[in-house]
Design a protein around this motif. Structure first.
Motif, PDB file in Angstrom:
ATOM      1  N   UNK A 244       0.814  -1.219   0.000  1.00 50.16           N
ATOM      2  CA  UNK A 244       0.000   0.000   0.000  1.00 50.16           C
ATOM      3  C   UNK A 244       0.851   1.276   0.000  1.00 50.16           C
ATOM      4  N   UNK A 245       1.750   1.421  -0.969  1.00 50.45           N
ATOM      5  CA  UNK A 245       2.631   2.595  -0.961  1.00 50.45           C
ATOM      6  C   UNK A 245       1.882   3.917  -1.124  1.00 50.45           C
ATOM      7  N   UNK A 246       0.817   3.943  -1.923  1.00 46.96           N
ATOM      8  CA  UNK A 246       0.097   5.201  -2.124  1.00 46.96           C
ATOM      9  C   UNK A 246      -0.656   5.621  -0.862  1.00 46.96           C
ATOM     10  N   UNK A 247      -1.229   4.665  -0.163  1.00 44.62           N
ATOM     11  CA  UNK A 247      -1.875   4.985   1.106  1.00 44.62           C
ATOM     12  C   UNK A 247      -0.832   5.435   2.125  1.00 44.62           C
ATOM     13  N   UNK A 248       0.329   4.809   2.105  1.00 42.84           N
ATOM     14  CA  UNK A 248       1.410   5.230   3.006  1.00 42.84           C
ATOM     15  C   UNK A 248       1.834   6.664   2.693  1.00 42.84           C
ATOM     16  N   UNK A 249       1.844   7.021   1.430  1.00 47.06           N
ATOM     17  CA  UNK A 249       2.191   8.392   1.054  1.00 47.06           C
ATOM     18  C   UNK A 249       1.158   9.368   1.599  1.00 47.06           C
ATOM     19  N   UNK A 250      -0.109   9.025   1.469  1.00 47.75           N
ATOM     20  CA  UNK A 250      -1.173   9.871   2.023  1.00 47.75           C
ATOM     21  C   UNK A 250      -1.016  10.008   3.535  1.00 47.75           C
ATOM     22  N   UNK A 251      -0.573   8.933   4.187  1.00 46.00           N
ATOM     23  CA  UNK A 251      -0.422   8.933   5.642  1.00 46.00           C
ATOM     24  C   UNK A 251       0.864   9.605   6.109  1.00 46.00           C
ATOM     25  N   UNK A 252       1.684  10.080   5.166  1.00 42.33           N
ATOM     26  CA  UNK A 252       2.874  10.834   5.554  1.00 42.33           C
ATOM     27  C   UNK A 252       4.188  10.104   5.437  1.00 42.33           C
ATOM     28  N   UNK A 253       4.264   9.048   4.616  1.00 40.95           N
ATOM     29  CA  UNK A 253       5.533   8.337   4.430  1.00 40.95           C
ATOM     30  C   UNK A 253       6.595   9.277   3.878  1.00 40.95           C
ATOM     31  N   UNK A 254       7.872   9.045   4.203  1.00 38.68           N
ATOM     32  CA  UNK A 254       8.945   9.912   3.704  1.00 38.68           C
ATOM     33  C   UNK A 254       8.950   9.974   2.178  1.00 38.68           C
ATOM     34  N   UNK A 255       9.228  11.173   1.663  1.00 40.77           N
ATOM     35  CA  UNK A 255       9.250  11.370   0.219  1.00 40.77           C
ATOM     36  C   UNK A 255       9.894  12.707  -0.083  1.00 40.77           C
ATOM     37  N   UNK A 256      10.141  12.955  -1.365  1.00 46.40           N
ATOM     38  CA  UNK A 256      10.572  14.274  -1.820  1.00 46.40           C
ATOM     39  C   UNK A 256       9.583  14.768  -2.851  1.00 46.40           C
ATOM     40  N   UNK A 257       9.071  15.969  -2.666  1.00 45.30           N
ATOM     41  CA  UNK A 257       8.114  16.582  -3.576  1.00 45.30           C
ATOM     42  C   UNK A 257       8.807  17.668  -4.396  1.00 45.30           C
ATOM     43  N   UNK A 258       8.720  17.541  -5.714  1.00 43.48           N
ATOM     44  CA  UNK A 258       9.203  18.576  -6.636  1.00 43.48           C
ATOM     45  C   UNK A 258       7.983  19.374  -7.091  1.00 43.48           C
ATOM     46  N   UNK A 259       7.975  20.666  -6.817  1.00 51.72           N
ATOM     47  CA  UNK A 259       6.794  21.485  -7.098  1.00 51.72           C
ATOM     48  C   UNK A 259       6.926  22.189  -8.449  1.00 51.72           C
ATOM     49  N   UNK A 260       5.818  22.314  -9.187  1.00 49.56           N
ATOM     50  CA  UNK A 260       5.836  23.038 -10.464  1.00 49.56           C
ATOM     51  C   UNK A 260       5.549  24.512 -10.259  1.00 49.56           C
ATOM     52  N   UNK A 261       5.762  25.302 -11.301  1.00 48.27           N
ATOM     53  CA  UNK A 261       5.490  26.737 -11.224  1.00 48.27           C
ATOM     54  C   UNK A 261       4.217  27.116 -11.978  1.00 48.27           C
ATOM     55  N   UNK A 262       3.720  26.192 -12.801  1.00 48.95           N
ATOM     56  CA  UNK A 262       2.488  26.414 -13.550  1.00 48.95           C
ATOM     57  C   UNK A 262       1.586  25.209 -13.366  1.00 48.95           C
ATOM     58  N   UNK A 263       0.284  25.390 -13.581  1.00 46.81           N
ATOM     59  CA  UNK A 263      -0.559  24.206 -13.648  1.00 46.81           C
ATOM     60  C   UNK A 263      -0.400  23.608 -15.047  1.00 46.81           C
TER      61      UNK A 263
END
Length: 368
Positions: A244-263
């Motif tokens: 359940x990696x996606x549920x773990x991500x929702x629950x706050x599992x460690x990760x790195x988020x790269x944010x965009x500047x446009x939609x």
């Protein structure tokens, strides 16, 4: 993780090392069933989901009992041919109990490098998503050679995310994010929670080495992040081996988020608007009003065609009195557009002698 729960269209990249047991060469069925539940939960939130799934060569290697070494091209292609059918069936069997329809989409680099093939791929994926299906995308390793291949599914996943206008790309990996150094050898290495800009310093943190069955390392993931974020798509790197990696991500599992500047929608419109037009389409008042309300351009509203252009090329859209309305990527050549101008979409096959697209320029391929 709000980036996942709020996303309306998600591309998820799954590496071979997550799907295939490196010792036995068999599918990790329990993991596959668990992520299928995660995907079903995303779909229940009305999110579109596209999977970029590795594993065909790794599966085929085991079935054909090939050695765990670098394979010659012809053996690699044979393994892909055997493994791909097993991989597609595995995804179908995992998602079907949740009422989800799967579709197999095999691509090569040429499908994104050639504009006409790119638009065809995009239209197919959009149609599948419109039907609520979950496309399973993989590189067509059976026919791809070094000259026409992506080379790794991180790069492929980023291109797929751009193609479908995703607002989030999730790379499920054997690492839990981008670190300031190699965490295996540097005790002071720190995982970055968020990367808002991919600077040369960020790129320098990425290593080259892949691991096990996978072809990509952190460097390919950062390159994928550059492609995705430049097109308005956020990207997450996380460790995906546990259930359940996606549920773990929702629950706050460690990760790195790269944010965009446009939609992603605005980024695509900007890209289309910046192209050099190869011709002009003159439309009537009814078509002009339809475009202003956000609709696609239909052949019925076309009154004149100027220039010589091919399918997928950019054209300017103008009214009969010369007012520029915008620019878009046409789904017909100049000669085809002249032939169907002023006719209803249902008449296209009779005029051209073969089926065509219902719209001349889709609203998603247009900057008004």
């Amino acid at each position: 993780m709000a980036a996942l729960t709020e996303a309306r269209r998600v591309v998820i990249k799954i590496g071979s090392a997550l799907l295939v047991d490196r010792d036995t060469g068999d599918l990790r069925r329990s993991w596959l069933d668990a992520i299928a539940e995660d995907i079903a939960a995303l779909k229940a939130r009305d999110a579109d989901v596209v999977l970029v799934s590795s594993g065909s060569i790794a599966l085929g290697r085991g079935i054909l009992q090939l050695p765990p070494t670098v394979l010659p091209l012809e053996q690699s292609q044979a393994a892909a041919a055997v493994g791909q059918i097993h991989l597609a069936r595995a995804w179908q069997e995992a998602l079907a109990p949740h009422g989800l329809t799967t579709a197999q989409v095999l691509v090569t680099l040429e499908d994104s490098a050639d504009r006409r093939r790119y638009l065809n791929s995009r239209a197919t994926l959009e149609t599948l998503l419109g039907f609520g299906a979950v496309p399973i995308v993989n590189e067509n390793d059976t026919v791809a050679t070094d000259e026409i291949r992506y080379g790794d599914n991180d790069r492929l996943a980023a291109q797929v995310a751009v193609t479908v206008g995703a607002d989030l790309l999730v790379l499920l990996s054997d690492v839990d994010g981008l670190y300031t150094g190699n965490p295996n050898s540097d005790p002071d290495a720190q995982r970055l929670e968020t990367v808002s800009e991919i600077t040369p310093e960020i790129e320098a943190m990425a290593g080259d080495a892949g691991s096990g069955l996978s072809k990509g390392g952190m460097k390919t993931k950062v390159m994928a992040a550059k492609t995705a974020t430049a097109s308005g798509c956020a990207m997450i790197i996380m460790h995906g081996a546990e259930l359940h990696p996606l549920q773990r991500l929702i629950d706050g599992a460690p990760s790195t988020l790269f944010t965009p500047h446009l939609d992603p929608h605005a980024a695509r419109k900007r890209w289309i608007a910046a192209m050099k037009p190869q011709g002009t389409l003159r439309v009537d008042e009814g078509a002009a009003q339809a475009l202003a309300s956000g609709k696609s351009l239909l052949p019925a509203g076309l009154r004149a065609v100027e220039g010589d252009f091919g399918r997928g090329e950019p054209v300017t859209i103008r009214t009969l009195n010369g007012l520029t309305l915008g620019q878009g990527l046409t789904r017909y050549t100049a000669s085809e557009a002249r032939a169907i101008a002023g006719h209803h979409s249902r008449d296209i096959e009779g005029i051209l002698g073969y089926p065509g697209r219902a719209v001349l320029i889709h609203r998603d391929d247009m900057a008004v």
